[in-house]
Motif scaffolding. Sequence first.
Motif, mmCIF file in Angstrom:
data_model
loop_
_atom_site.group_PDB
_atom_site.id
_atom_site.type_symbol
_atom_site.label_atom_id
_atom_site.label_comp_id
_atom_site.label_asym_id
_atom_site.label_seq_id
_atom_site.Cartn_x
_atom_site.Cartn_y
_atom_site.Cartn_z
ATOM 1 N N PHE A 160 0.852 -1.187 0.000
ATOM 2 C CA PHE A 160 0.000 0.000 0.000
ATOM 3 C C PHE A 160 0.887 1.237 0.000
ATOM 4 C CE2 PHE A 160 0.330 -1.178 4.541
ATOM 5 C CZ PHE A 160 0.821 -0.001 5.078
ATOM 6 N N ILE A 183 -5.938 0.979 9.291
ATOM 7 C CA ILE A 183 -5.870 -0.483 9.235
ATOM 8 C C ILE A 183 -6.920 -0.996 10.213
ATOM 9 C CG2 ILE A 183 -4.465 -2.542 9.558
ATOM 10 C CD1 ILE A 183 -3.060 -0.923 7.558
ATOM 11 N N ARG A 221 -8.284 6.783 3.671
ATOM 12 C CA ARG A 221 -8.496 5.472 3.069
ATOM 13 C C ARG A 221 -8.178 4.437 4.131
ATOM 14 N NH1 ARG A 221 -4.764 4.221 -1.214
ATOM 15 N NH2 ARG A 221 -3.333 5.459 0.036
ATOM 16 N N TYR A 222 -8.693 3.245 3.958
ATOM 17 C CA TYR A 222 -8.355 2.216 4.936
ATOM 18 C C TYR A 222 -8.351 0.853 4.280
ATOM 19 C CZ TYR A 222 -13.366 1.316 5.008
ATOM 20 O OH TYR A 222 -14.638 1.024 4.633
ATOM 21 N N THR A 223 -7.815 -0.094 5.034
ATOM 22 C CA THR A 223 -7.849 -1.476 4.592
ATOM 23 C C THR A 223 -8.216 -2.328 5.791
ATOM 24 O OG1 THR A 223 -6.601 -3.256 3.548
ATOM 25 C CG2 THR A 223 -5.408 -1.866 5.084
ATOM 26 N N LEU A 227 -4.071 -8.108 3.316
ATOM 27 C CA LEU A 227 -4.981 -6.984 3.164
ATOM 28 C C LEU A 227 -6.246 -7.460 2.456
ATOM 29 C CD1 LEU A 227 -2.718 -3.985 2.109
ATOM 30 C CD2 LEU A 227 -3.290 -4.832 4.386
ATOM 31 N N GLN A 228 -7.371 -7.005 2.963
ATOM 32 C CA GLN A 228 -8.644 -7.359 2.351
ATOM 33 C C GLN A 228 -9.117 -6.217 1.436
ATOM 34 O OE1 GLN A 228 -9.383 -10.605 3.004
ATOM 35 N NE2 GLN A 228 -10.948 -10.488 4.572
ATOM 36 N N GLY A 229 -8.226 -5.695 0.625
ATOM 37 C CA GLY A 229 -8.607 -4.613 -0.277
ATOM 38 C C GLY A 229 -8.452 -3.252 0.370
ATOM 39 N N ILE A 230 -8.289 -2.221 -0.426
ATOM 40 C CA ILE A 230 -8.137 -0.857 0.080
ATOM 41 C C ILE A 230 -9.355 -0.046 -0.349
ATOM 42 C CG2 ILE A 230 -6.742 1.245 -0.068
ATOM 43 C CD1 ILE A 230 -4.307 -0.601 -0.452
ATOM 44 N N TYR A 231 -9.933 0.680 0.604
ATOM 45 C CA TYR A 231 -11.212 1.347 0.342
ATOM 46 C C TYR A 231 -11.146 2.810 0.737
ATOM 47 C CZ TYR A 231 -12.495 -3.535 0.356
ATOM 48 O OH TYR A 231 -12.522 -4.872 0.094
ATOM 49 N N GLN A 253 -14.784 -12.539 1.832
ATOM 50 C CA GLN A 253 -14.524 -11.641 0.706
ATOM 51 C C GLN A 253 -15.851 -11.074 0.247
ATOM 52 O OE1 GLN A 253 -11.593 -10.855 -0.339
ATOM 53 N NE2 GLN A 253 -10.275 -12.443 0.524
#
Lengths: 507, 353
Positions: free
Chosen positions: A276, A286, A468-470, A477-481, A499
Amino acid sequence: MTAFIELKNITKYFSHVVANQDVSFSIERGEVLALLGENGAGKSTVMKILYGLYRADAGEIFQNGKAAAIHSPRDAMNLGITMIQQHFSLVQAHSVTENIILGNVHGAIDREAADREVAALAAEHGFDIDPRARVGDLAVGVQQKVEILKAIYQKTRLLIMDEPTAVLTPQESDQLMKFVKNFTSQGNSVVFITHKLQEVMAVADRIIVMRNGMVSGNLRKADTDARELSRLMIGRELTNAAQVKTERAGGEVRLALDRVSVSDHGAVPSLADVSFEIHAGEVFGIAGVSGNGQQELCEVICGALTPVSGSIRLDGRAIETLNIHERVKRGIGYVPSNRHRDGLVMNMTMAENMLLKTSFDPRWLKNGFIDRKRLDAVSEKAIADYRIKASGPAAILRTLSGGNQQKVIVAREVDIGEKLIIFDQPTRGLDLGAIDNVHKIIRAERAKGKAILLVSTELTEILGLSDRYTVLYKGRLQGIYDRSALTVEEIGLLMAGYQLKEGGAHG
Amino acid sequence: MDEKLRDSVLFSILAVIAGLLLSGAMLLFIDKNPIEVYRILFSSLFRDKYTFFDIFVKATPLIFTALAFTFTYKASLFNIGAQGQFYIGSVVAVAASLFLQQRLPGLFVLAIVFVLVLAAGGIWGSWIGFVKARYQANEFLTSMMSTYVALNFMNYLLRTILKETKGEYPQTNPLDKTVWLPKLVPGTRLHWGFVIALLTAILIWVVLYRTPFGFRIRAVGLNQRASEMSGINAKKLYVLAFFISGALAAAAGLTEVNGMQHMLIQGFNPTIGSEGLGIAILANANPIAIIFASALFGALRVGGLVASQVAGIPPSFIELMQGLVMIFVILSNFCCGELDRKREIRKLRKAAS
């Protein structure tokens, strides 16, 4: 009818604080009693007195109207009182059954019978647990169930739980709430020690609010609301912690992680392929249940851990081979989650703690000796700037309250972290006033153009502060949003390892 | 803070008195009058210049070994091997002095010997720190065992190459007067080693509390993990702390060989390490308090020796006194802590009401 347990005028002093003063309340049969208060309000202390872990300096405890002498947990258990501590008291190397029957066995143990008994007990309460599993191999949420089973096995009638949801995913918390309702419907009582208002409104029948070691409210849930409770808890109205929307950070990339992996003991990686970027003037959050690699992530960035692969760049320059000391010089500040263990020396003075990370820096030196005037001046400035309640730079850190100890670390790390500050659970264990303060500091440092990595298990904190966070789950990491991309429920699923793309199926 | 200091001074004095009273009671069993014995003990300390200054002669090596224990203790390490490091210091002091005394002027020899002694003791000690840092070897055990190695190494040398020319006893030739530590007070045995000990105690205090290096030593001792997370290399400090500790204990060898005995004898001062350890604990690991605690032990030793000769009490009575005084002082430290706690509670009660 007399109450199951009645506490009368319990007073307890610790060496530097009044932990409880004239605390009186009762615990009725069949009720869920929430003990609500900020950290340090004295909730755990009064329950530890009831459980026989501490001895009260004054006051009495009655069970069914009779004075009860509780000098040890053994006495408490004999009266049907069990307490599940925040840190579980399980033998990690023993099996579930062995843990549950521990303390209640005499002579030869019929393992098969005991296993069957435990399995039956678990089934009865809807817990899915293998009696032969080794406790150390179980997830924290399951370990909690073992603790609960242990209490039920001992025929407990009052179950005290200290911050039980702190280690659980939202789904696991729901399960726990169901159990609590079920357990109390059989005439048993539950005391919930917590500082989370939502939880209280969800599960409690009656609420005892504590503030500064005293009872500040004793209400039925039906007669109150969250606003009143928060006022009783902190002594003032809660200003909504909702986000102040600020301009999207547009700075250049400060910190970049590229496929960073960390493995602790060889086999299982504690961080796997983490990538990231954090920009200048950005807060990167996080989220995740603690123990999913958050600490490893922080430590690999601050230099306490070496990645097995991948690169870490600060302002475009690789830093993964530098040691902690060199990274401190590069401007990386780190507020660790376990501050007593990792960040502070409790038996040193406040000023010495300010010096801890920069003791090599020649600016503290005068003729080869520590320039105490300068150190004291810097410390006094920190005391003033951060409103640290301490008698002065020479105050021994141990004598400060938790919130003020945290301010000392924050003051030090904000000073060190000219480029990047890592906040790992910066508000854990703090009271609301102190939490607010830390949030303000994070926003202010963001505004100065620093990059900020914020690790927190509190979703409101992540959503309130991050650009932003993940979500971190088992080191991945379960994706960045973006901040407003997901609902709380969706994040909850990510935290539990699901997921989103596969419509909630396990990933 | 003032109340704390007052309490600790007051309680230490009371503890010493209590220790002496209880050991006095022991005298009743052997039909001795404790008042008479103590009268002899204390009056003997002041009966002449020679005896009085002997207190500080006895205290000198104890200051060094107590400082040796203290320095590693601050890093939360236990150096139980001061006795061995003292022997290494003694061996180097006597060997280097014997070798150089004919070749160079006295003071020059002393300076070189001093450096050699510190280096030898330091290297001997740092090896303990090294195996601790490198292999997590328990420093308590390795330092204790290193004492036996040092003792037997010394005895081996005393029977072979360092043996006196007469070849009669396992001891060295006497040193030339030129390489003796000069007398501090004429007509007594007090030598400049005592001044060196005092200065060293102050120096160690300054290093521990006024330099970044000492700060790091203490930080590692109080919270190793937080120190390491702060970029402090604890392992390097283990080695350095043991180097300094070993050098301090070895310095006692120099003052004893060049200042007192002027030769090396087998079975030399066998309790100096353990007494130093006791003194360090007695002084709560404070380098300045070590000076006073060492003087107290020196006084009990000197006075006790006279008392045992004059009043006919067994010499083991001295150790009994030292032991009981030590136990009472340690108890009094706990009492002070408790008093401090009570005081805080009273303050809180007052503030609450």
